[in-house]
Scaffold this motif. Structure first.
Motif, mmCIF file in Angstrom:
data_model
loop_
_atom_site.group_PDB
_atom_site.id
_atom_site.type_symbol
_atom_site.label_atom_id
_atom_site.label_comp_id
_atom_site.label_asym_id
_atom_site.label_seq_id
_atom_site.Cartn_x
_atom_site.Cartn_y
_atom_site.Cartn_z
ATOM 1 N N LYS A 36 1.020 -1.100 -0.082
ATOM 2 C CA LYS A 36 -0.044 0.042 0.020
ATOM 3 C C LYS A 36 0.849 1.383 0.099
ATOM 4 C CE LYS A 36 -0.523 -0.579 4.992
ATOM 5 N NZ LYS A 36 0.148 -1.782 5.002
ATOM 6 N N CYS A 37 0.218 2.344 -0.391
ATOM 7 C CA CYS A 37 0.844 3.472 -0.337
ATOM 8 C C CYS A 37 0.843 4.030 1.047
ATOM 9 C CB CYS A 37 0.129 4.508 -1.302
ATOM 10 S SG CYS A 37 -0.123 4.178 -2.826
ATOM 11 N N MET A 38 2.001 4.762 1.500
ATOM 12 C CA MET A 38 1.972 5.257 2.956
ATOM 13 C C MET A 38 2.525 6.693 2.823
ATOM 14 S SD MET A 38 3.073 1.965 5.247
ATOM 15 C CE MET A 38 2.422 2.397 6.521
ATOM 16 N N ALA A 39 1.931 7.570 3.770
ATOM 17 C CA ALA A 39 2.326 8.949 3.366
ATOM 18 C C ALA A 39 2.186 9.579 4.982
ATOM 19 C CB ALA A 39 1.583 9.593 2.265
ATOM 20 N N TRP A 40 2.727 10.800 5.050
ATOM 21 C CA TRP A 40 2.542 11.874 6.047
ATOM 22 C C TRP A 40 1.930 12.980 5.549
ATOM 23 C CZ3 TRP A 40 2.977 10.578 10.899
ATOM 24 C CH2 TRP A 40 3.554 9.337 11.471
ATOM 25 N N PHE A 41 0.932 13.931 5.915
ATOM 26 C CA PHE A 41 0.427 15.047 5.757
ATOM 27 C C PHE A 41 0.368 15.721 6.991
ATOM 28 C CE2 PHE A 41 -1.820 13.977 1.695
ATOM 29 C CZ PHE A 41 -1.668 12.623 1.675
ATOM 30 N N ARG A 42 0.047 17.018 6.855
ATOM 31 C CA ARG A 42 0.079 17.896 7.970
ATOM 32 C C ARG A 42 -0.730 19.106 7.890
ATOM 33 N NH1 ARG A 42 6.230 20.752 7.745
ATOM 34 N NH2 ARG A 42 5.676 22.326 5.922
ATOM 35 N N GLN A 43 -1.315 19.674 8.899
ATOM 36 C CA GLN A 43 -1.975 20.544 8.895
ATOM 37 C C GLN A 43 -1.704 21.647 10.128
ATOM 38 O OE1 GLN A 43 -6.352 19.839 8.806
ATOM 39 N NE2 GLN A 43 -6.800 21.677 7.664
ATOM 40 N N ALA A 44 -1.452 22.793 9.653
ATOM 41 C CA ALA A 44 -1.401 24.025 10.566
ATOM 42 C C ALA A 44 -2.830 24.628 10.532
ATOM 43 C CB ALA A 44 -0.368 24.949 10.112
ATOM 44 N N GLY A 55 -5.535 27.271 10.675
ATOM 45 C CA GLY A 55 -6.037 28.050 9.592
ATOM 46 C C GLY A 55 -5.336 27.991 8.231
ATOM 47 N N LYS A 56 -4.720 26.515 8.136
ATOM 48 C CA LYS A 56 -4.367 26.106 6.757
ATOM 49 C C LYS A 56 -4.813 25.019 6.219
ATOM 50 C CE LYS A 56 0.003 28.797 7.160
ATOM 51 N NZ LYS A 56 1.587 28.895 7.031
ATOM 52 N N GLU A 57 -4.626 24.829 4.984
ATOM 53 C CA GLU A 57 -5.037 23.420 4.426
ATOM 54 C C GLU A 57 -4.204 22.261 4.725
ATOM 55 O OE1 GLU A 57 -7.641 25.106 0.447
ATOM 56 O OE2 GLU A 57 -5.841 23.602 0.164
ATOM 57 N N ARG A 58 -4.820 21.234 4.683
ATOM 58 C CA ARG A 58 -3.768 20.193 4.934
ATOM 59 C C ARG A 58 -2.796 19.937 3.684
ATOM 60 N NH1 ARG A 58 -6.514 14.627 7.125
ATOM 61 N NH2 ARG A 58 -7.348 16.183 8.531
ATOM 62 N N GLU A 59 -1.564 19.559 3.756
ATOM 63 C CA GLU A 59 -0.647 19.436 2.897
ATOM 64 C C GLU A 59 0.213 18.107 2.884
ATOM 65 O OE1 GLU A 59 2.253 22.844 2.804
ATOM 66 O OE2 GLU A 59 2.648 22.485 5.045
ATOM 67 N N GLY A 60 0.437 17.539 1.907
ATOM 68 C CA GLY A 60 1.378 16.429 1.808
ATOM 69 C C GLY A 60 2.833 16.774 2.127
ATOM 70 N N VAL A 61 3.163 15.707 3.142
ATOM 71 C CA VAL A 61 4.654 16.252 3.705
ATOM 72 C C VAL A 61 5.553 15.136 2.879
ATOM 73 C CG1 VAL A 61 6.363 16.144 5.551
ATOM 74 C CG2 VAL A 61 3.905 17.039 5.551
ATOM 75 N N ALA A 62 5.218 13.832 3.007
ATOM 76 C CA ALA A 62 6.072 12.844 2.230
ATOM 77 C C ALA A 62 5.298 11.548 1.866
ATOM 78 C CB ALA A 62 7.300 12.563 3.212
ATOM 79 N N ALA A 63 5.858 10.863 0.911
ATOM 80 C CA ALA A 63 4.882 9.620 0.411
ATOM 81 C C ALA A 63 6.062 8.720 0.123
ATOM 82 C CB ALA A 63 4.178 9.895 -0.427
ATOM 83 N N THR A 64 5.523 7.227 0.311
ATOM 84 C CA THR A 64 6.202 6.204 -0.014
ATOM 85 C C THR A 64 5.540 5.215 -0.771
ATOM 86 O OG1 THR A 64 6.151 4.807 1.915
ATOM 87 C CG2 THR A 64 7.768 6.532 2.251
ATOM 88 N N SER A 65 5.878 4.644 -1.792
ATOM 89 C CA SER A 65 5.294 3.632 -2.438
ATOM 90 C C SER A 65 5.559 2.190 -1.941
ATOM 91 C CB SER A 65 5.442 3.851 -4.127
ATOM 92 O OG SER A 65 6.971 3.494 -4.204
ATOM 93 N N PRO A 66 5.000 0.952 -2.416
ATOM 94 C CA PRO A 66 5.345 -0.303 -1.945
ATOM 95 C C PRO A 66 6.732 -0.612 -2.677
ATOM 96 C CG PRO A 66 3.180 -0.188 -2.587
ATOM 97 C CD PRO A 66 3.680 1.048 -2.778
ATOM 98 N N GLY A 84 2.247 21.932 13.239
ATOM 99 C CA GLY A 84 1.027 21.329 12.817
ATOM 100 C C GLY A 84 0.570 20.085 13.318
ATOM 101 N N MET A 85 -0.376 19.522 13.043
ATOM 102 C CA MET A 85 -0.892 18.256 13.400
ATOM 103 C C MET A 85 -0.600 17.353 12.064
ATOM 104 S SD MET A 85 -2.279 16.453 15.698
ATOM 105 C CE MET A 85 -3.711 17.151 16.393
ATOM 106 N N TYR A 86 0.332 16.289 12.469
ATOM 107 C CA TYR A 86 0.795 15.461 11.322
ATOM 108 C C TYR A 86 0.005 14.088 11.495
ATOM 109 C CZ TYR A 86 4.948 18.097 10.607
ATOM 110 O OH TYR A 86 5.791 19.075 10.168
ATOM 111 N N TYR A 87 -0.507 13.670 10.286
ATOM 112 C CA TYR A 87 -1.281 12.603 10.022
ATOM 113 C C TYR A 87 -0.633 11.563 9.119
ATOM 114 C CZ TYR A 87 -4.995 15.766 11.476
ATOM 115 O OH TYR A 87 -5.777 16.895 12.110
#
Length: 125
Positions: A32-40, A42-53, A91-94
């Motif tokens: 599966k794809c796995m990734a980190w996002f973050r949201q500060a 008052g701001k939109e959520r943004e992709g921080v980093a992603a990995t592929s299988p 930010g909150m990291y997801y």
């Protein structure tokens, strides 16, 4: 079912480091794809980093060279090593996963991952 649990968030001073972890306790999808996002605030959520299988990775321009994403497929775990942290990294990291293994990075750019954790807070001052 997929159940993502993040940990490792904390409050640090600028220039410091943190390592975030995410475990997929449901472990439904092996490849599966796995990734980190973050949201500060008052701001939109943004992709921080992603990995592929297959081992490929992608980074947000502002974190490239400072952050390193890695995964342990045997443990269904995802990590984010964050160095030289800046206040704008606050930010909150997801953690997020998606079974569309052939579209990991396009879905990351579009924030279209299907499964999300509850988040872990990172504060840099």
């Amino acid at each position: 079912h997929v159940q993502l649990v993040e940990s490792g968030g904390d409050s640090v001073q600028a220039g410091g480091s943190l390592r975030l972890s995410c475990v997929d306790s449901g472990y439904v999808y092996k490849d599966k794809c796995m990734a980190w996002f973050r949201q500060a605030p008052g701001k939109e959520r943004e992709g921080v980093a992603a990995t592929s299988p297959g081992g490929g990775s992608a980074y947000l321009d502002s974190v490239r060279g400072r952050f390193t994403v890695s995964r342990d497929n045997a443990k269904s775990a995802l990590y984010l090593q964050m160095n030289s942290l800046k206040p704008e990294d606050t930010g909150m990291y997801y953690c997020a996963t998606d079974p569309a293994r052939d579209a990991c990075f396009s879905r990351w750019k579009n924030k279209e991952y299907n499964y999300w954790g509850q988040g872990t807070q990172v504060t840099v001052s």
